[in-house]
Design a protein around this motif. Sequence first.
Motif, PDB file in Angstrom:
ATOM      1  N   TYR A 116       0.794  -1.222   0.000  1.00 38.66           N
ATOM      2  CA  TYR A 116       0.000   0.000   0.000  1.00 38.66           C
ATOM      3  C   TYR A 116       0.834   1.284   0.000  1.00 38.66           C
ATOM      4  CZ  TYR A 116      -3.293  -3.575   1.293  1.00 38.66           C
ATOM      5  OH  TYR A 116      -4.039  -4.714   1.303  1.00 38.66           O
ATOM      6  N   PHE A 117       0.141   2.352  -0.234  1.00 32.10           N
ATOM      7  CA  PHE A 117       0.656   3.727  -0.297  1.00 32.10           C
ATOM      8  C   PHE A 117       1.424   3.949  -1.607  1.00 32.10           C
ATOM      9  CE2 PHE A 117       0.035   3.076   4.311  1.00 32.10           C
ATOM     10  CZ  PHE A 117      -0.943   4.035   4.502  1.00 32.10           C
ATOM     11  N   HIS A 118       1.772   5.207  -1.852  1.00 30.04           N
ATOM     12  CA  HIS A 118       2.231   5.584  -3.192  1.00 30.04           C
ATOM     13  C   HIS A 118       3.489   4.839  -3.633  1.00 30.04           C
ATOM     14  CE1 HIS A 118       4.810   8.189  -0.722  1.00 30.04           C
ATOM     15  NE2 HIS A 118       5.656   8.124  -1.735  1.00 30.04           N
ATOM     16  N   SER A 119       4.319   4.427  -2.673  1.00 32.62           N
ATOM     17  CA  SER A 119       5.519   3.690  -3.083  1.00 32.62           C
ATOM     18  C   SER A 119       5.442   2.230  -2.648  1.00 32.62           C
ATOM     19  CB  SER A 119       6.781   4.351  -2.505  1.00 32.62           C
ATOM     20  OG  SER A 119       6.822   4.183  -1.103  1.00 32.62           O
ATOM     21  N   GLY A 120       4.274   1.806  -2.200  1.00 34.09           N
ATOM     22  CA  GLY A 120       4.106   0.397  -1.827  1.00 34.09           C
ATOM     23  C   GLY A 120       4.933  -0.013  -0.631  1.00 34.09           C
ATOM     24  N   SER A 121       5.210   0.931   0.259  1.00 36.57           N
ATOM     25  CA  SER A 121       6.138   0.644   1.348  1.00 36.57           C
ATOM     26  C   SER A 121       5.500  -0.050   2.544  1.00 36.57           C
ATOM     27  CB  SER A 121       6.804   1.947   1.819  1.00 36.57           C
ATOM     28  OG  SER A 121       5.814   2.875   2.216  1.00 36.57           O
ATOM     29  N   VAL A 122       4.197  -0.235   2.526  1.00 39.49           N
ATOM     30  CA  VAL A 122       3.536  -0.862   3.675  1.00 39.49           C
ATOM     31  C   VAL A 122       2.787  -2.106   3.220  1.00 39.49           C
ATOM     32  CG1 VAL A 122       1.761  -0.571   5.447  1.00 39.49           C
ATOM     33  CG2 VAL A 122       3.293   1.331   4.893  1.00 39.49           C
ATOM     34  N   SER A 123       3.132  -3.231   3.841  1.00 39.78           N
ATOM     35  CA  SER A 123       2.371  -4.446   3.558  1.00 39.78           C
ATOM     36  C   SER A 123       1.456  -4.701   4.739  1.00 39.78           C
ATOM     37  CB  SER A 123       3.306  -5.631   3.344  1.00 39.78           C
ATOM     38  OG  SER A 123       3.961  -5.930   4.548  1.00 39.78           O
ATOM     39  N   ALA A 124       0.227  -5.084   4.477  1.00 42.67           N
ATOM     40  CA  ALA A 124      -0.778  -5.211   5.541  1.00 42.67           C
ATOM     41  C   ALA A 124      -0.351  -6.165   6.631  1.00 42.67           C
ATOM     42  CB  ALA A 124      -2.092  -5.685   4.956  1.00 42.67           C
ATOM     43  N   SER A 125       0.318  -7.238   6.239  1.00 42.17           N
ATOM     44  CA  SER A 125       0.609  -8.279   7.210  1.00 42.17           C
ATOM     45  C   SER A 125       1.538  -7.813   8.326  1.00 42.17           C
ATOM     46  CB  SER A 125       1.224  -9.480   6.507  1.00 42.17           C
ATOM     47  OG  SER A 125       2.416  -9.080   5.868  1.00 42.17           O
ATOM     48  N   LYS A 126       2.296  -6.749   8.083  1.00 44.27           N
ATOM     49  CA  LYS A 126       3.271  -6.315   9.077  1.00 44.27           C
ATOM     50  C   LYS A 126       2.831  -5.065   9.827  1.00 44.27           C
ATOM     51  CE  LYS A 126       7.179  -8.335   6.667  1.00 44.27           C
ATOM     52  NZ  LYS A 126       8.327  -8.090   5.847  1.00 44.27           N
ATOM     53  N   THR A 127       1.667  -4.543   9.512  1.00 38.95           N
ATOM     54  CA  THR A 127       1.248  -3.291  10.123  1.00 38.95           C
ATOM     55  C   THR A 127      -0.132  -3.467  10.743  1.00 38.95           C
ATOM     56  OG1 THR A 127       2.443  -2.231   8.341  1.00 38.95           O
ATOM     57  CG2 THR A 127       1.049  -0.815   9.682  1.00 38.95           C
ATOM     58  N   PRO A 128      -0.209  -3.679  12.054  1.00 45.19           N
ATOM     59  CA  PRO A 128      -1.489  -4.000  12.681  1.00 45.19           C
ATOM     60  C   PRO A 128      -2.591  -2.991  12.406  1.00 45.19           C
ATOM     61  CG  PRO A 128       0.318  -4.292  14.221  1.00 45.19           C
ATOM     62  CD  PRO A 128       0.895  -3.659  13.010  1.00 45.19           C
TER      63      PRO A 128
END
Lengths: 131, 361
Positions: free
Chosen positions: B334-346
């Motif tokens: 997610y986000f404009h550069s794809g820096s956040v993956s759902a599985s690692k961000t509660p």
Amino acid sequence: MRSKLWRSSLFGLSMFVAGAVVATAAAPLWRVGLTAIFQDEYATLTYRCDYAMRDHLIAKQRLDQEPSTKNVEALRSMEIGLISCQDYDLLRKRLIQWGLSENDLSEMSLVAIEERAKNLADVVQIHEIRY
Amino acid sequence: MKFGINLALAAAIVGMLPLAVMADSMRDNVLRQAIIRSGLIPFEETHVEVPADLVRAGQKLFQSRELSFDRQTACASCHVDRFGSADGLANAVGTGGQGEGMARLAGGGDIIPRNTLPFWGRGSQGFNLFFWDGKVDATSGTIHSQFAGHEPSTDPLVVAAHLPPVEVGEMVADAAHNDHLEGESVEAAQAVYDQLVARIAARPDLGPDLAAARGKSVDELEFIDVAEGLAAFIRTNFRLEANRLHDFAFGDEVLDDKELAGGLIFYGKGRCSACHNGPYFTDFQFHAIATPQLGFGKNGFGIDYGRYNVTLRDEDRHHFRTPPLWNVAKTAPYFHSGSVSASKTPSVSTSIRWQDCRPTQ
């Protein structure tokens, strides 16, 4: 016959006294057990409710100072956030129903608030009135 | 004794039941009202009907590499069904890429320094702002784009469909033989369009169907016809359909406890709905959100100025369009550069789980 009746009454009385002693001794244990089991959940819900109430107050004040559609929406969101306090209330009612007193619950709240207090400075920080 | 304790516990639980049921019912109602007040509408009301033959012609174009100047990429290369019409990668891989998902990343190719956007709702009613930086913007009623007043269409989705085929690194190979196309001029773009149209017209599986759908002869085809076909397909294939969230708001679908809790956070103290609102879960505004930058960045060396690249206004630096959230459970990262993956961000995963908009059929 009379002796049998007397012995039976004595046995009944002994059982009653023993029951009263056990009940008297068990009541605090029951409360301590309940407190220990629900302390974490109670602490979490206390925090969530406290957080939601403060956010709600801030949202109300912001709307008062800067009336706008955006701030109305923010206040509505914070009103939904107050549902966290219903979870807190429900757990309180359940624990009271199961035998905890208001004092027990106050103690659980204090434990929650002071959970991380390691020294006097922490305690002061938690309790001093700031403005 | 044991019987007594059990009886007391049972009485206490039964005594609490009405309270719990009332609380659940209240939460359902609060959430339902919040969803509707926040702008979700019945999905049918977002649909824009387009001719079926144009949709079919557009689908073939969408899947064809003929739309890539060097025949290396199709729209479908990066907009893949199993990734919710995105590509499953942090940054997209354009020309030179092979395969899908991680295989595409491993296969080399030109890195596009932004996260691929999924297509859900694009071109439906009121969806008039395109790309992370809003470089095609019809929210004011007038289209603003790189065509600078010479937009080829009054339909912003059709204008948006003109851009990727002329983007160097995306569908035009970033190679020496294409240096003359780097100028970003309308003339350079037109040269690419002319060649692509000639190529498509010559293909018996593409040209005749498109021409028939547009009511023209094959010789009369222009790039606007190609863009209209692509827009028709995107508008239809990725339009909103019923899902559990929709059916909860407008029908009798039941959410489980986690979904209900997530929803109340989304519309409540999480204030996600302050920006993610309306039929598409976006306010079509630009915001600066503190998310990590991943990759080289649109502006180089880990920098992406976002909206600033379009407006050149200082206050727009690092602003990006609020991303829509339909089918968001499938479109990680997610986000404009794809820096956040759902599985690692509660915090993200809670919202994602709640927003899991899988179709009900």
